[in-house]
Write an enzyme that holds these catalytic residues in place. Structure first.
Site, short mmCIF file in Angstrom:
data_model
loop_
_atom_site.label_atom_id
_atom_site.label_comp_id
_atom_site.label_asym_id
_atom_site.label_seq_id
_atom_site.Cartn_x
_atom_site.Cartn_y
_atom_site.Cartn_z
N HIS A 64 0.85 -1.19 0.00
CA HIS A 64 0.00 0.00 0.00
C HIS A 64 0.88 1.24 0.00
O HIS A 64 2.11 1.15 0.19
CB HIS A 64 -0.91 0.02 1.23
P1 TYD Z 1 -1.68 -2.99 7.78
O1 TYD Z 1 -1.20 -1.58 7.83
O2 TYD Z 1 -2.53 -3.38 6.62
O3 TYD Z 1 -0.45 -3.97 7.87
P2 TYD Z 1 0.86 -4.01 6.95
O4 TYD Z 1 1.98 -3.67 7.86
O5 TYD Z 1 0.98 -5.39 6.41
O6 TYD Z 1 0.66 -2.99 5.88
O7 TYD Z 1 -2.43 -3.28 9.14
C1 TYD Z 1 -2.90 -4.57 9.47
C2 TYD Z 1 -4.07 -4.43 10.42
O8 TYD Z 1 -3.65 -3.77 11.63
C3 TYD Z 1 -5.21 -3.61 9.86
O9 TYD Z 1 -6.43 -4.21 10.28
C4 TYD Z 1 -5.07 -2.26 10.53
C5 TYD Z 1 -4.41 -2.59 11.85
N1 TYD Z 1 -3.52 -1.52 12.33
C6 TYD Z 1 -3.91 -0.75 13.40
O10 TYD Z 1 -5.00 -0.92 13.99
N2 TYD Z 1 -3.06 0.22 13.85
C7 TYD Z 1 -1.85 0.46 13.25
O11 TYD Z 1 -1.10 1.37 13.69
C8 TYD Z 1 -1.48 -0.34 12.12
C9 TYD Z 1 -0.17 -0.13 11.42
C10 TYD Z 1 -2.34 -1.32 11.71
#
Ligand code: TYD
Length: 133
Positions: free
Chosen positions: A52
């Site tokens: 993303h």
């Molecule tokens: P995501 O940002 O999609 O993970 P990645 O590191 O793989 O990009 O986040 C995964 C899940 O965690 C999503 O449901 C959102 C949640 N999340 C939070 O609640 N707070 C945060 O600070 C972050 C980074 C993620």
């Protein structure tokens, strides 16, 4: 400062026979105020994270332990950055697509972020991201 490119940032490293110490200060070692930290760990072999970009959020990604690769795309070029030192961070500005891969066993990715969590700040569709560039 928001126009900085993706780049490694070397952090202070205080060498000591008792063990080394590194630190990060906002607006000094990173060009933003740190509103949030999160960390990614226990990543199963072969898994990827990220995939993303953010509309506003800037980040510094540090391999606190182990190693992994951050693959970035700013809309013009794709680059790969291997993180494997706890005193080196990767600065990723807003508007840059990224994913993380090749996590080693027991690796821990510490992420310092300029914004609190907001799902609305994510762009999770790569074709929409590329069209916006
Ligand atoms: P995501 O940002 O999609 O993970 P990645 O590191 O793989 O990009 O986040 C995964 C899940 O965690 C999503 O449901 C959102 C949640 N999340 C939070 O609640 N707070 C945060 O600070 C972050 C980074 C993620």
């Amino acid at each position: 400062m928001n126009d900085l490119a993706v780049q490694f940032i070397s952090l202070p490293k205080i060498l000591d026979n008792r063990g080394n110490l590194s630190f990060v200060e906002e607006l000094s070692h990173v060009p933003f105020k740190i509103k949030r930290t999160y960390w990614i760990y226990d990543v199963p072999g072969g898994e990827t994270r990220g995939g993303h970009s953010y509309k506003t959020n800037q980040e510094l990604i540090i391999a606190l332990s182990g190693s992994f690769t951050v693959v970035t795309n700013d809309g013009t070029k794709e680059e790969q950055f291997v993180l494997n030192r706890s005193y080196v961070g990767l600065y990723v500005p807003k508007g840059v697509w990224r994913h993380m891969e090749n996590f080693s066993t027991n690796s821990c990715a510490l992420v310092l972020a300029s914004e609190v969590y907001d799902e609305g700040d994510y762009e999770r569709d790569f074709s929409t991201f590329i069209k916006s560039k």
